[in-house]
Design a protein around this motif. Structure first.
Motif, PDB file in Angstrom:
ATOM      1  N   ASN A 656       0.479  -1.101  -0.015  1.00 39.69           N
ATOM      2  CA  ASN A 656       0.278  -0.253   0.058  1.00 39.69           C
ATOM      3  C   ASN A 656       0.756   1.283  -0.181  1.00 39.69           C
ATOM      4  OD1 ASN A 656      -2.430  -1.475   0.257  1.00 39.69           O
ATOM      5  ND2 ASN A 656      -2.115  -1.792   2.777  1.00 39.69           N
ATOM      6  N   ASP A 657       0.786   2.292  -0.637  1.00 40.50           N
ATOM      7  CA  ASP A 657       1.206   3.741  -0.664  1.00 40.50           C
ATOM      8  C   ASP A 657       2.621   3.584  -1.051  1.00 40.50           C
ATOM      9  OD1 ASP A 657      -1.487   4.438  -0.325  1.00 40.50           O
ATOM     10  OD2 ASP A 657      -1.082   4.067   1.939  1.00 40.50           O
ATOM     11  N   PHE A 658       3.456   2.726  -2.374  1.00 35.32           N
ATOM     12  CA  PHE A 658       4.400   2.181  -2.015  1.00 35.32           C
ATOM     13  C   PHE A 658       4.947   3.546  -3.233  1.00 35.32           C
ATOM     14  CE2 PHE A 658       7.705   1.269  -4.793  1.00 35.32           C
ATOM     15  CZ  PHE A 658       8.392   0.736  -4.413  1.00 35.32           C
ATOM     16  N   LYS A 659       4.148   4.180  -4.133  1.00 36.78           N
ATOM     17  CA  LYS A 659       4.425   5.406  -4.752  1.00 36.78           C
ATOM     18  C   LYS A 659       4.369   6.493  -4.168  1.00 36.78           C
ATOM     19  CE  LYS A 659       2.814   8.011  -8.248  1.00 36.78           C
ATOM     20  NZ  LYS A 659       3.427   9.264  -8.338  1.00 36.78           N
ATOM     21  N   GLN A 660       4.103   6.664  -2.590  1.00 39.00           N
ATOM     22  CA  GLN A 660       4.327   7.735  -1.952  1.00 39.00           C
ATOM     23  C   GLN A 660       5.794   7.774  -1.504  1.00 39.00           C
ATOM     24  OE1 GLN A 660       1.631   8.205   1.006  1.00 39.00           O
ATOM     25  NE2 GLN A 660      -0.464   7.795  -0.675  1.00 39.00           N
ATOM     26  N   VAL A 661       6.368   6.388  -1.145  1.00 38.10           N
ATOM     27  CA  VAL A 661       7.471   5.803  -0.261  1.00 38.10           C
ATOM     28  C   VAL A 661       8.211   6.636  -1.454  1.00 38.10           C
ATOM     29  CG1 VAL A 661       8.802   4.550   0.414  1.00 38.10           C
ATOM     30  CG2 VAL A 661       6.713   4.496   0.308  1.00 38.10           C
ATOM     31  N   TYR A 665      10.394   9.834  -0.175  1.00 37.80           N
ATOM     32  CA  TYR A 665      12.275   9.662   0.102  1.00 37.80           C
ATOM     33  C   TYR A 665      12.700   9.088  -1.217  1.00 37.80           C
ATOM     34  CZ  TYR A 665       9.773   8.840   4.073  1.00 37.80           C
ATOM     35  OH  TYR A 665       7.881   9.243   5.043  1.00 37.80           O
ATOM     36  N   GLY A 666      12.629   9.071  -1.795  1.00 40.45           N
ATOM     37  CA  GLY A 666      12.950   8.798  -3.217  1.00 40.45           C
ATOM     38  C   GLY A 666      13.257   6.976  -3.573  1.00 40.45           C
ATOM     39  N   PRO A 726       7.119  -0.536  11.697  1.00 37.50           N
ATOM     40  CA  PRO A 726       8.011   0.640  11.418  1.00 37.50           C
ATOM     41  C   PRO A 726       8.858  -0.055  11.048  1.00 37.50           C
ATOM     42  CG  PRO A 726       7.402   1.071  13.056  1.00 37.50           C
ATOM     43  CD  PRO A 726       7.139  -0.162  13.446  1.00 37.50           C
ATOM     44  N   PHE A 727       9.285   0.529   9.246  1.00 39.87           N
ATOM     45  CA  PHE A 727      10.465   0.140   8.696  1.00 39.87           C
ATOM     46  C   PHE A 727      11.809   0.887   8.547  1.00 39.87           C
ATOM     47  CE2 PHE A 727       7.766  -2.492   6.839  1.00 39.87           C
ATOM     48  CZ  PHE A 727       7.896  -3.614   6.699  1.00 39.87           C
ATOM     49  N   ALA A 728      13.365   0.936   9.022  1.00 37.62           N
ATOM     50  CA  ALA A 728      13.875   1.798   9.267  1.00 37.62           C
ATOM     51  C   ALA A 728      14.812   1.728   8.054  1.00 37.62           C
ATOM     52  CB  ALA A 728      14.582   2.275  10.282  1.00 37.62           C
ATOM     53  N   VAL A 733      11.707   6.755   8.565  1.00 35.52           N
ATOM     54  CA  VAL A 733      10.439   5.574   9.348  1.00 35.52           C
ATOM     55  C   VAL A 733      10.011   5.591   8.648  1.00 35.52           C
ATOM     56  CG1 VAL A 733      10.041   4.858  11.521  1.00 35.52           C
ATOM     57  CG2 VAL A 733      11.734   6.021  11.632  1.00 35.52           C
ATOM     58  N   ILE A 734       9.369   4.554   7.729  1.00 35.69           N
ATOM     59  CA  ILE A 734       8.855   4.291   6.754  1.00 35.69           C
ATOM     60  C   ILE A 734       7.371   2.991   7.966  1.00 35.69           C
ATOM     61  CG2 ILE A 734       7.401   3.657   4.495  1.00 35.69           C
ATOM     62  CD1 ILE A 734      10.617   3.889   3.739  1.00 35.69           C
ATOM     63  N   GLN A 735       5.851   3.594   7.678  1.00 31.72           N
ATOM     64  CA  GLN A 735       5.097   3.103   8.391  1.00 31.72           C
ATOM     65  C   GLN A 735       4.338   1.981   6.731  1.00 31.72           C
ATOM     66  OE1 GLN A 735       3.941   2.255  11.946  1.00 31.72           O
ATOM     67  NE2 GLN A 735       3.528   0.563  10.465  1.00 31.72           N
ATOM     68  N   GLY A 736       4.405   0.594   7.444  1.00 31.44           N
ATOM     69  CA  GLY A 736       4.173  -0.143   5.862  1.00 31.44           C
ATOM     70  C   GLY A 736       3.105  -1.467   6.009  1.00 31.44           C
ATOM     71  N   SER A 737       2.108  -1.605   5.679  1.00 37.87           N
ATOM     72  CA  SER A 737       1.103  -2.648   5.047  1.00 37.87           C
ATOM     73  C   SER A 737       1.229  -2.659   3.548  1.00 37.87           C
ATOM     74  CB  SER A 737       0.069  -1.774   5.808  1.00 37.87           C
ATOM     75  OG  SER A 737      -0.440   0.058   4.350  1.00 37.87           O
ATOM     76  N   ALA A 738      -0.102  -4.298   3.441  1.00 40.73           N
ATOM     77  CA  ALA A 738      -0.435  -4.034   1.827  1.00 40.73           C
ATOM     78  C   ALA A 738      -1.506  -4.835   2.073  1.00 40.73           C
ATOM     79  CB  ALA A 738       0.887  -6.308   1.816  1.00 40.73           C
ATOM     80  N   SER A 739      -2.055  -4.995   0.561  1.00 40.20           N
ATOM     81  CA  SER A 739      -2.977  -5.611  -0.015  1.00 40.20           C
ATOM     82  C   SER A 739      -3.200  -6.835  -0.418  1.00 40.20           C
ATOM     83  CB  SER A 739      -3.950  -4.932  -0.635  1.00 40.20           C
ATOM     84  OG  SER A 739      -4.428  -3.656  -0.133  1.00 40.20           O
TER      85      SER A 739
END
Length: 779
Positions: A656-661, A665-666, A726-728, A733-739
């Motif tokens: 989810n929301d990987f494009k925003q990452v 953040y690059g 959360p992912f470092a 720090v990124i909060q990840g999730s998936a469908s």
């Protein structure tokens, strides 16, 4: 690779596909040839269609005109260089590279140069796959169309009776060699199939065979037989079973086997004309007309003069691998038009290839050699000559018993002579259209075909002994010297031939599937043989020691050579041990250097192959399986589940929301995030489970050992929870999730496409629910 190529060309609509074909063709032309070179060739005329290639004149073909045309592959032997292509009702042979990623049905762009052969063919410089299509429909062909080359290189279907089926080596591959009897004559076929049991029930049966028309040729690229190239046994269809099983036939007495013979030969007699260059009364004659010559078997003993124009009739036959007339009748016209023998060399007569079909079978030739020995046998006289470091034999066959036999010329060993006669291949059937040596003899018409150019040196041992008058010692020394020379020559030739055969086999194994350790051991054995039994072994850096290493090296003089790599440190060393009392010779360093180079080639080739295999099956970023691996494993898993009535699960995962990452953040942080996601999910899976990255932010998991949907859901739950923390990544720090979507075989689908579609649909439903819940919570 074939599946990937098929998918990429068949998912678009017809308009888009047409645009892609045009674009790929243009890109292939630009990429494969430099712009300046293409401009020059366009000015001189690049042949851009198969029809235009066939219309080239001999003079144009010999000029090596450039060609660039589209066609469909009808046959490709990965273990050799043979490629047959067809466009409409026209086909051609293309000499290309082995082990290319090509398949029958591929539509390809071929760039190369035209070459003069049996008919015009092409030597390719590049073969570019444009798309994957279907094979053209085989054209029905009869024997007359085949033997007259009216269906040369085309995909045809023939009806014939199967006379034999034998396992054979086909280039670098193994297959089955068929002999077929058509209405009109016999042909042969090669089938890429090693299970001979599949042909057992087809012997003596009427079958239909679909394959590409190749041919059998002599050293002048003259057609001597028909050969069909058949890619698999699937192209053979049973029309009518045999009248009797060969294994059930009654035993026939050996002296009665001819009683079952039955031949109905409708071959028509032909008439030829040329200059008589050889005549052996009661046996054979040879006629020559320019570069064409023909062996004629005849029982005629009528006196005829060599050099006269003669007319012969007989029945055509491919006699022992070369064109001939049998049951010939020869008539001397008494018109004297002698043929001048063509000066030649050992290499011109002993080697040939299809790109330079300048063979000399049955031609009148002459060349020089040094007498090694001569002998009179009961039916012929033989002169063993050396030329260019090679041996050949000049033979004079004795006339019939009712004619006088002249004394054999006594030509001392070492005498340089010129011989004139008919070139005859010893094993014409061994001719293969590649640069190979073919043994040959020279048939002398009379002893007048021998002329002495230079006598042996007066400082020979024989003359020195003669000067002191010891005739007995002279005879003994000359005989012993001749025997030793002959024995040495034979031994050296046998040794070199053995070494070359072993080396060729090692090169084949390097490109084959033989384990690397066995190949290196073969190299050490070959070195040991070359160094007269000296122990030889190889030490691989950070690897095994292979070969024959003596336990006590202090008792030997050890010589070694590093195994260098093209880049980086040495790969190891190769050693040989010798008696300490012997002196080091140049052959030691030369042999070890050659062995080290061969070992380096073997090691680097295998490493390159292993790297390519891994790159094709694993995602380079996350080091997990890629889409190609997943689809291959999924296909085999469906087959296993179908055979054993099992179930398995397929999980589709979309972050989810990987494009925003990536946007925030690059891409570097996004890559680190993907790697950590893959690592976390791998830790939640069992040993038999398979995790694959399908591309971008999409993953899939194949769960082969499950009992029900609840077990799949439990694993999915673990996967979801593994992303909660959360992912470092890169200091962020990124909060990840998936469908996640689930598909269960066979409940949700029984094919690869249906399972992937079901899992994908479930995943998108999950994503939609998540978005709705998030929207409600935001309110």
């Amino acid at each position: 690779m074939d599946e990937a190529r098929t998918t990429s060309f068949h998912t678009a609509g017809s308009t888009e596909a047409a645009l892609w074909r045009s674009l790929v063709f243009a890109l292939a032309v630009v990429v494969t040839w430099p712009t300046s070179s293409f401009g020059r060739e366009a000015a001189t005329g690049v042949i851009t269609s198969l029809h235009a290639v066939h219309n080239l004149t001999k003079a144009q073909v010999r000029g090596g005109l450039p060609v660039a045309f589209e066609a469909t592959i009808t046959y490709y032997n990965r273990g050799a260089v043979d490629l047959f292509v067809q466009d409409g009702d026209e086909a051609i042979y293309v000499e290309t590279k082995g082990y290319e990623d090509l398949a029958s049905g591929d539509r390809v762009l071929i760039r190369g140069k035209a070459r003069d052969s049996f008919t015009t063919d092409v030597v390719s410089e590049s073969v570019t796959v444009l798309r994957h299509g279907t094979l053209p429909k085989p054209v029905a062909a009869d024997f007359q169309q085949l033997i007259r080359a009216q269906r040369d290189c085309m995909l045809v279907s023939v009806r014939a009776t199967l006379r034999s089926a034998d396992l054979a080596t086909l280039g670098n591959m193994h297959g089955t060699y068929l002999k077929l009897l058509m209405d009109g004559g016999a042909i042969e076929a090669t089938v890429v199939e090693t299970d001979s049991a599949k042909f057992k029930g087809l012997l003596d049966a009427d079958i239909e065979v679909s394959g590409v028309v190749s041919g059998k040729f002599d050293s002048k690229m003259q057609l001597i037989g028909i050969l069909l190239e058949v890619p698999s046994i699937a192209q053979i269809r049973l029309l009518k079973t045999a009248g009797a099983n060969p294994d059930s036939l009654p035993i026939t007495a050996m002296d009665k086997v001819l009683s079952t013979s039955y031949v109905h030969d409708l071959t028509q007699r032909v008439r030829v004309k040329g200059t008589l260059t050889y005549y052996e009364p009661g046996s054979a004659a040879v006629l020559q007309n320019g570069s064409q010559s023909l062996w004629i078997s005849t029982l005629s003993s009528i006196p005829m003069r060599v050099g006269d124009v003669a007319i012969a009739t007989g029945f055509p036959n491919a006699h022992e691998g070369y064109l001939a007339l049998t049951e010939g009748e020869v008539q001397d016209t008494n018109i004297y038009e002698p043929i001048q023998p063509e000066p030649s060399t050992w290499r011109r007569l002993a080697t040939w290839n299809s790109g330079d079909p300048d063979g000399h079978q049955s031609d009148l030739v002459s060349f020089e050699g040094q007498v090694v020995t001569s002998v009179r046998e009961s039916t012929q006289d033989e002169f063993v000559l050396a030329s260019d470091g090679e041996l050949f034999t000049a033979i004079y066959r004795h006339p019939p018993a009712n004619l006088p036999l002249r004394d054999m010329p006594q030509i001392p060993a070492g005498t340089r002579i010129r011989v004139t006669g008919i070139c005859m291949a010893v094993k014409a059937n061994s001719i293969d259209p590649s640069e190979q040596e073919v043994p040959f003899n020279i048939l002398l018409r009379s002893f007048n075909d021998i002329s002495v150019i230079a006598s042996p040196s007066p400082l020979s041992v024989r003359n020195l002994v003669f000067l002191v008058g010891i005739l007995l010692l002279l005879l003994f020394t000359a005989g012993a010297r001749g025997w030793l020379i002959e024995r040495k020559v034979r031994r050296e030739n046998a040794s070199m031939a053995y070494i070359e055969r072993r080396r060729s086999r090692i090169l084949e194994d390097i490109n084959g599937s033989r384990p690397l350790a066995e190949i290196i051991e073969q190299i050490t054995e070959l070195v040991s043989f070359r160094l007269r039994g000296a122990p030889c072994w190889c030490q691989i850096i950070d690897g095994a020691q292979l070969g024959n290493c003596p336990p006590n090296l202090t008792a030997f003089r050890v010589v070694h050579e590093p195994i260098t790599a093209r880049n980086g440190p040495p790969l190891g060393r190769i050693y040989a041990a010798f008696d300490p009392l012997t002196k080091q010779g140049t052959d030691e360093s030369e042999t070890l250097f050659a062995a080290a180079a061969l070992t380096s080639l073997a090691i680097e080739t295998r490493r390159l192959y292993s790297d390519l295999v891994r790159r094709s099956e694993f995602d380079l970023l996350t080091d997990i399986h890629n889409r190609f691996s997943l689809e291959s494993y999924l296909e085999s898993q469906i087959e296993e589940a179908r055979q054993n009535a099992k179930i398995f699960g397929l999980v589709y995962i979309d972050l989810n929301d990987f494009k925003q990452v990536n946007d925030i953040y690059g891409h570097q942080v996004g890559d680190l995030y993907l790697q950590e996601v893959a690592n976390r999910m791998k830790r939640q899976l069992r040993g038999a489970d398979m995790l694959a990255r399908l591309g971008g932010d999409e993953f899939a998991v194949l769960l082969p050992n499950v009992r029900n949907r609840a077990e799949v859901e439990e694993i999915v739950h673990r996967l979801e929870r593994s992303l909660d923390e959360p992912f470092a990544a890169g200091g962020y720090v990124i909060q990840g999730s998936a469908s996640i979507g689930i598909a269960l075989y066979p409940e949700d689908g029984s094919t690869e496409d249906s399972l992937l579609s079901a899992a994908d649909t479930a995943m998108y439903a999950n994503k939609h629910i998540r978005r709705e819940n998030k929207t409600k919570s935001d309110r």
